[in-house]
Design an enzyme around this catalytic site. Sequence first.
Site, mmCIF file in Angstrom:
data_model
loop_
_atom_site.group_PDB
_atom_site.id
_atom_site.type_symbol
_atom_site.label_atom_id
_atom_site.label_comp_id
_atom_site.label_asym_id
_atom_site.label_seq_id
_atom_site.Cartn_x
_atom_site.Cartn_y
_atom_site.Cartn_z
ATOM 1 N N LYS B 101 0.312 -4.182 30.639
ATOM 2 C CA LYS B 101 0.604 -2.945 29.906
ATOM 3 C C LYS B 101 1.972 -2.970 29.216
ATOM 4 C CE LYS B 101 -3.154 -0.529 30.765
ATOM 5 N NZ LYS B 101 -4.075 -0.196 29.644
ATOM 6 N N GLU B 123 -0.010 8.749 28.282
ATOM 7 C CA GLU B 123 -0.958 9.130 29.319
ATOM 8 C C GLU B 123 -1.048 7.979 30.298
ATOM 9 O OE1 GLU B 123 -1.820 7.504 26.676
ATOM 10 O OE2 GLU B 123 -3.110 5.946 27.538
ATOM 11 N N SER B 390 -5.005 -9.347 35.000
ATOM 12 C CA SER B 390 -4.298 -8.384 34.149
ATOM 13 C C SER B 390 -3.170 -7.654 34.867
ATOM 14 C CB SER B 390 -5.279 -7.376 33.562
ATOM 15 O OG SER B 390 -5.992 -6.722 34.594
#
Lengths: 274, 416
Positions: B101, B123, B390
């Site tokens: 991210k 968010e 991830s």
Amino acid sequence: MSKNRIDIRFAQLRERGETAFIPYITAGDPNLGRTEEIVYALEEAGADIIEFGVPFSDPIGDGTVNQEAAQRALAQGVNLRDIFALIARIRVKSQISILLFTYYNPVLVYGCEAFAKDAREAGADGVLCVDLPPEEADDYRAALDAHGLRTVFLLAPTSTDERIERIAKQSTGFVYYVSRLGVTGEQAALSADLQEAVARVKRHTDKPVAVGFGISTPDQARKVGAMTEGVVVGSAIVRMIADLGDSDETASKVGAFVKSLADAAKQKQGLTQA
Amino acid sequence: MTEFAPSSTTQKHPWPDARGRYGAFGGRFVPETLMYALDELERAYESAREDAAFQETLHTYRQDYVGRPTPLYFAARFTEALGGAKVYFKREDLAHTGAHKINNALGQCLLAKRMGKTRIIAETGAGQHGVATATASALLGLKCVVYMGAEDIERQKLNVFRMRLLGSEVVTVESGSKTLKDAINEALRDWVAHVEDTHYVLGTVHGPHPFPMICRDFQSVIGREARKQIFEKEGRLPDTLIACVGGGSNAVGLFYEFIGDESVRMIGVEAGGTAIKPGEHAARFDGGAYGMLHGAISYVLQDEYGQIGSTHSVSAGLDYASVGPEHAYFHDSGRVEYTHVSDDEALDGFQRCSELEGIIPALESAHAIAHAMKVVPAMNKDRIVIVNMSGRGDKDVQQAARFILPDEDWSGGAKA
């Protein structure tokens, strides 16, 4: 194709030098039966066009009051077919202009063509789709135009002159100016530069301009009514319906409040600016 | 060492078009107030993309702050246990903040700063994107507000504290289903009201154009590195890529550079939850249909009237009713295969990876691991698979413990 009620009403108002008063309610809150009673009370109170909110699960353009109203309607399973049936029932007794106020996904899933056909057959006069900018609206506009429905698009404080020009062209019936940065909901004071902002829109179009978002009191309705051809009040009415709930008195009390708003909005003549 | 071949992605996959479309998907469906902000963002992004100084700054932060390139790791014991193809992990879990991210959050915060925005909103579902955005905001001196569903706040308390520690405000979202979808609604409402000074750092390859493109471009560093690394290690392309798909940013990040490599099979793994029944999963390509949510046309879990459905996954990061529009395009074109694994299978993958490799994967990544466990054993030993790791699973340990050992008390002060 018969003439559209929205056009007829604005033509009449123009002749009388009056401002349109446009209340918003969520269809199905507190329930469909009460919504029908409320519509008649709104008409009686002097409403010119009724914005009929189609409840949606994820209303990103709405504040808490309208979100909760949509949730209450959805909890009862209210859907587009129910709303079309309700409009058809209303048409037996009333010829008030009805503008559907919806999000795009329910329309997309229903199918633009089927949606336009069923909405028109039920007796709706136009549609405002909150999250559908004109750039994405080719199929939608074609379908609504073909069935004689008006397509009202939003303008906002952030719209450039170029966009105002283009969107006003693509709006039929009237143009809807969002009076502030933010979602629907009540506010204590109108934007300081509202008069100037409305004037900017009017430089680009001869169509009637309705102003909404954040107008909730007779005093605010009077001020906005003096600037333009239409005044929209939503959350203040929806909140009152929420407070009154499923009661025999709901429609009459909402009607009395809306009369105070409609009377104020229509006091265009002889107004001295506060 | 073999020179890695140039990628042909942009020739074979020229999307999005000028309207932000990926075939029939994508677009820009927002209230008028935001149209100006999206136009402004698109122009700013295009100018930054061509600006060598911006790219140099991004590169430096990636290298010195995020810790890129992340390793491409040969998972020897995992490979041996499965008895099939060689499995590599792309170690995004080793990136700063513990997940991919940060690639997008850092890029978008740099862009926001370049645009003169002083306030950031985001968010978050699992909390990883919130933490990444809070981190990038701290790094760049930007004020940051993160919207998070009340239910996710309960599931991910550690990440909530982490964001506050980083100086961000975390706003609890009590509307709707109180999860990621509602956090996005609330962030969009905030953006409508504060669009002049605020940039919305959307955390995945979803939302109105240009967000899916910007997020993809910032995440595509994963695949660029992986492609170079596999050529260095194996001298050839991999045979299969596997990644989990929530919104789909880590998957697109890995896949994008390989899109033009026709021999490379790509598999996106969605959350199968407890069953493929309404409200019990988040497998949009199984239970979803053509629809529009949060600004983009894609596959959406919804009812026959277009009301958005509720979703479930053991993994908060995959628990979302729609999927990035580019994935919808890849699905319909057949370029990427999509499947799903259940909560139980993901939890099994979570444990096996931990035991065999000493790597605790995020529950999201555990979906990719679980699917690898299904397909790798049947593949020849000379085949090569890359699984996108991830994110790291530290954030999920308590959640996983509740499922794996449900009879013990894992409350630790938090609500079970």
